[in-house]
Design a protein around this motif. Structure first.
Motif, PDB file in Angstrom:
ATOM      1  N   PRO A   1       0.839  -1.199   0.000  1.00  0.00           N
ATOM      2  CA  PRO A   1       0.000   0.000   0.000  1.00  0.00           C
ATOM      3  C   PRO A   1       0.870   1.244   0.000  1.00  0.00           C
ATOM      4  CG  PRO A   1       0.077  -0.959   2.197  1.00  0.00           C
ATOM      5  CD  PRO A   1       0.784  -1.929   1.279  1.00  0.00           C
ATOM      6  N   PRO A   2       0.285   2.418  -0.254  1.00  0.00           N
ATOM      7  CA  PRO A   2       1.066   3.649  -0.196  1.00  0.00           C
ATOM      8  C   PRO A   2       1.801   3.773   1.137  1.00  0.00           C
ATOM      9  CG  PRO A   2      -1.118   4.087  -1.073  1.00  0.00           C
ATOM     10  CD  PRO A   2      -1.133   2.666  -0.597  1.00  0.00           C
ATOM     11  N   ARG A   3       3.018   4.250   1.087  1.00  0.00           N
ATOM     12  CA  ARG A   3       3.835   4.397   2.286  1.00  0.00           C
ATOM     13  C   ARG A   3       3.666   5.814   2.827  1.00  0.00           C
ATOM     14  NH1 ARG A   3       9.276   1.141   0.210  1.00  0.00           N
ATOM     15  NH2 ARG A   3       8.361  -0.947   0.407  1.00  0.00           N
ATOM     16  N   ILE A   4       3.147   5.914   4.044  1.00  0.00           N
ATOM     17  CA  ILE A   4       2.947   7.216   4.668  1.00  0.00           C
ATOM     18  C   ILE A   4       4.293   7.699   5.200  1.00  0.00           C
ATOM     19  CG2 ILE A   4       1.725   8.503   6.454  1.00  0.00           C
ATOM     20  CD1 ILE A   4      -0.456   6.365   6.364  1.00  0.00           C
ATOM     21  N   LEU A   5       4.734   8.858   4.749  1.00  0.00           N
ATOM     22  CA  LEU A   5       6.037   9.391   5.134  1.00  0.00           C
ATOM     23  C   LEU A   5       5.911  10.470   6.198  1.00  0.00           C
ATOM     24  CD1 LEU A   5       7.669   9.651   1.596  1.00  0.00           C
ATOM     25  CD2 LEU A   5       7.532   7.671   3.126  1.00  0.00           C
ATOM     26  N   TRP A   6       5.082  11.487   5.937  1.00  0.00           N
ATOM     27  CA  TRP A   6       4.848  12.569   6.890  1.00  0.00           C
ATOM     28  C   TRP A   6       3.350  12.773   7.028  1.00  0.00           C
ATOM     29  CZ3 TRP A   6       9.324  12.702   4.064  1.00  0.00           C
ATOM     30  CH2 TRP A   6      10.499  12.972   4.764  1.00  0.00           C
ATOM     31  N   GLU A   7       2.903  13.065   8.250  1.00  0.00           N
ATOM     32  CA  GLU A   7       1.494  13.361   8.437  1.00  0.00           C
ATOM     33  C   GLU A   7       1.316  14.243   9.665  1.00  0.00           C
ATOM     34  OE1 GLU A   7      -0.907   9.920   9.020  1.00  0.00           O
ATOM     35  OE2 GLU A   7       0.321   9.112  10.630  1.00  0.00           O
ATOM     36  N   GLY A   8       0.166  14.890   9.715  1.00  0.00           N
ATOM     37  CA  GLY A   8      -0.188  15.755  10.837  1.00  0.00           C
ATOM     38  C   GLY A   8      -1.669  16.051  10.782  1.00  0.00           C
ATOM     39  N   ASP A   9      -2.110  17.006  11.587  1.00  0.00           N
ATOM     40  CA  ASP A   9      -3.533  17.309  11.649  1.00  0.00           C
ATOM     41  C   ASP A   9      -4.060  17.960  10.376  1.00  0.00           C
ATOM     42  OD1 ASP A   9      -3.632  16.287  14.188  1.00  0.00           O
ATOM     43  OD2 ASP A   9      -3.397  18.234  15.179  1.00  0.00           O
ATOM     44  N   THR A  10      -3.164  18.519   9.558  1.00  0.00           N
ATOM     45  CA  THR A  10      -3.619  19.250   8.372  1.00  0.00           C
ATOM     46  C   THR A  10      -3.085  18.687   7.066  1.00  0.00           C
ATOM     47  OG1 THR A  10      -1.787  20.829   8.532  1.00  0.00           O
ATOM     48  CG2 THR A  10      -3.839  21.393   9.688  1.00  0.00           C
ATOM     49  N   GLY A  11      -2.547  17.467   7.079  1.00  0.00           N
ATOM     50  CA  GLY A  11      -2.085  16.928   5.815  1.00  0.00           C
ATOM     51  C   GLY A  11      -1.286  15.654   5.949  1.00  0.00           C
ATOM     52  N   ARG A  12      -1.013  15.063   4.771  1.00  0.00           N
ATOM     53  CA  ARG A  12      -0.274  13.807   4.711  1.00  0.00           C
ATOM     54  C   ARG A  12       0.501  13.777   3.391  1.00  0.00           C
ATOM     55  NH1 ARG A  12      -4.003  10.903   5.821  1.00  0.00           N
ATOM     56  NH2 ARG A  12      -3.375  10.061   7.847  1.00  0.00           N
ATOM     57  N   ILE A  13       1.711  13.180   3.457  1.00  0.00           N
ATOM     58  CA  ILE A  13       2.526  12.972   2.260  1.00  0.00           C
ATOM     59  C   ILE A  13       2.851  11.488   2.173  1.00  0.00           C
ATOM     60  CG2 ILE A  13       4.657  13.548   1.047  1.00  0.00           C
ATOM     61  CD1 ILE A  13       4.746  16.159   2.625  1.00  0.00           C
ATOM     62  N   GLU A  14       2.646  10.897   0.994  1.00  0.00           N
ATOM     63  CA  GLU A  14       2.881   9.474   0.789  1.00  0.00           C
ATOM     64  C   GLU A  14       3.724   9.256  -0.463  1.00  0.00           C
ATOM     65  OE1 GLU A  14      -1.382   7.860   2.646  1.00  0.00           O
ATOM     66  OE2 GLU A  14      -0.984   7.671   0.490  1.00  0.00           O
ATOM     67  N   TRP A  15       4.323   8.067  -0.531  1.00  0.00           N
ATOM     68  CA  TRP A  15       5.030   7.605  -1.721  1.00  0.00           C
ATOM     69  C   TRP A  15       4.425   6.275  -2.113  1.00  0.00           C
ATOM     70  CZ3 TRP A  15       7.626   3.070  -2.651  1.00  0.00           C
ATOM     71  CH2 TRP A  15       8.450   3.016  -3.790  1.00  0.00           C
ATOM     72  N   MET A  16       4.295   6.042  -3.429  1.00  0.00           N
ATOM     73  CA  MET A  16       3.678   4.795  -3.882  1.00  0.00           C
ATOM     74  C   MET A  16       4.261   4.380  -5.222  1.00  0.00           C
ATOM     75  SD  MET A  16      -0.361   3.935  -4.518  1.00  0.00           S
ATOM     76  CE  MET A  16      -0.872   2.219  -4.744  1.00  0.00           C
ATOM     77  N   GLN A  17       4.348   3.079  -5.427  1.00  0.00           N
ATOM     78  CA  GLN A  17       4.627   2.559  -6.755  1.00  0.00           C
ATOM     79  C   GLN A  17       3.557   1.526  -7.096  1.00  0.00           C
ATOM     80  OE1 GLN A  17       8.514   0.730  -6.896  1.00  0.00           O
ATOM     81  NE2 GLN A  17       7.763  -1.195  -6.051  1.00  0.00           N
ATOM     82  N   MET A  18       3.269   1.393  -8.383  1.00  0.00           N
ATOM     83  CA  MET A  18       2.202   0.481  -8.791  1.00  0.00           C
ATOM     84  C   MET A  18       2.455  -0.025 -10.203  1.00  0.00           C
ATOM     85  SD  MET A  18      -0.890   3.324  -9.161  1.00  0.00           S
ATOM     86  CE  MET A  18      -2.122   2.041  -9.032  1.00  0.00           C
ATOM     87  N   ASN A  19       2.115  -1.295 -10.376  1.00  0.00           N
ATOM     88  CA  ASN A  19       2.159  -1.940 -11.688  1.00  0.00           C
ATOM     89  C   ASN A  19       0.893  -2.772 -11.827  1.00  0.00           C
ATOM     90  OD1 ASN A  19       3.322  -2.543 -14.202  1.00  0.00           O
ATOM     91  ND2 ASN A  19       4.252  -4.434 -13.422  1.00  0.00           N
TER      92      ASN A  19
END
Length: 335
Positions: A62-80
């Motif tokens: 699944p998408p890897r959650i890198l940074w998150e907080g009360d007002t947002g989230r940043i993820e990295w993902m790969q898919m085939n």
């Protein structure tokens, strides 16, 4: 001691930053208590995450959650593969940057093919699905509304079929809140995919694919909102004697291309393509670049915490080490 310039900037950056002269050694040195019993919180190193930009073969993750907080989230993902459902965010816009590979993005506002370097925002409330081919991308989830302010290179269109081999079918549709987070499914149902795709005929709005082009030594903002902004920054031939401090915003950077040394009192990081770094609010930093470098800058007035368990940390260098790096970076080749 060498003197450098600090730019003291305030979000949303609609006014020029203040310019402060600094002694670089003092700027990079910890403060010394002058009164017995007085101390400051320890200064933590910067959090660093790296993923190879090319697709890595392996099982689905699944998408890897890198940074998150009360007002947002940043993820990295790969898919085939084809995403196993249509997804509808109830409280956030969903933005993405395509790192490598191809991805078909199908939505109620039309379908668009994405390739490396493309940026696109899915407005809050719009159902969407993805079909990736050895693709990797970054995802942002920020509360609506954000505005597309970058250069538009193309827009989505009604495409049925959306890709070769597509057949009309009943699909899963998932509605989530909690900034697109885990275990926040609020409604899960079956839907007719053809009706989802045909909805674009009834909509005036289209997805806008935005460019990462930016002028030399400038930042081009891509998306802007009341609390967040994402932009592309170019740095060309910089000796790192101009520092930037954001008064009221956390920043996460992602290195697109080129190599640079990011310098701060919290440590230094060699930024190579595929590297993320988190610069907390109020931390001054500079970049030493021989040649050209481009990175994504994500700034937010909300606090972001690094939650990726495999994150590493910046290194401690003294000013002599930094000056030696400068000298090597700009040394003239021997003829």
């Amino acid at each position: 001691m060498p003197t450098v310039t600090e730019l003291f900037a305030t979000f949303p950056f609609d006014h020029p930053p203040r310019r402060l002269l600094r002694d670089e050694l003092a700027l990079l040195s910890p403060a010394v208590p002058k009164v017995p019993g007085v101390s400051w919180d320890p200064i933590p190193p910067l959090k660093v995450v790296h993923f190879d930009q090319d697709y890595q073969e392996g099982a689905f993750i699944p998408p890897r959650i890198l940074w998150e907080g009360d007002t947002g989230r940043i993820e990295w993902m790969q898919m085939n593969f084809r995403q196993p459902m249509y997804h509808r965010n109830l409280d956030v816009d969903e933005m993405s940057y395509q790192i490598r590979g191809g991805r078909t993005l199908m939505t109620e506002l039309g379908t668009v093919e994405l390739e490396g370097g493309d940026l696109v925002r899915i407005p809050c409330g719009v159902a969407h699905d993805n079909f990736g081919r050895k693709a990797s991308h970054i995802l942002w989830y920020f509360p609506t509304p954000l505005r597309d302010v970058g250069e538009v290179v193309r827009t989505s269109e009604v495409l049925i079929p959306p890709f070769e081999g597509w057949e009309a079918a009943t699909v899963n549709e998932v509605h989530t809140d909690c900034l697109g987070g885990r275990h926040c499914d609020r409604a899960v149902q079956l839907s007719d995919e053809r009706l989802i795709l045909e909805q674009a005929h009834q909509e005036d709005e289209r997805l806008q694919v935005l460019s990462t082009k930016v002028d030399e030594n400038q930042t081009q903002w891509i998306w802007q909102g009341a609390q967040h902004a994402v932009g592309v920054t170019d740095i060309t031939d910089s000796d790192g004697r101009e520092y930037l401090r954001r008064r009221n915003a956390d920043e996460v950077q992602y290195q697109i291309e080129g190599t640079r040394l990011l310098v701060s009192a919290n440590g230094v990081v060699e930024m190579t393509p595929g590297t993320f770094v988190h610069i907390p609010v109020g931390v001054a930093y500079a970049s030493i670049v021989a040649g050209s470098s481009r990175h994504l800058s994500t700034v937010t007035t909300g606090k972001l915490d690094c939650v990726w368990e495999a994150a590493t940390e910046s290194s401690r260098w003294n000013l002599e080490d930094i000056e030696a790096y400068r000298a090597r970076a700009f040394a003239k080749p021997v003829s």
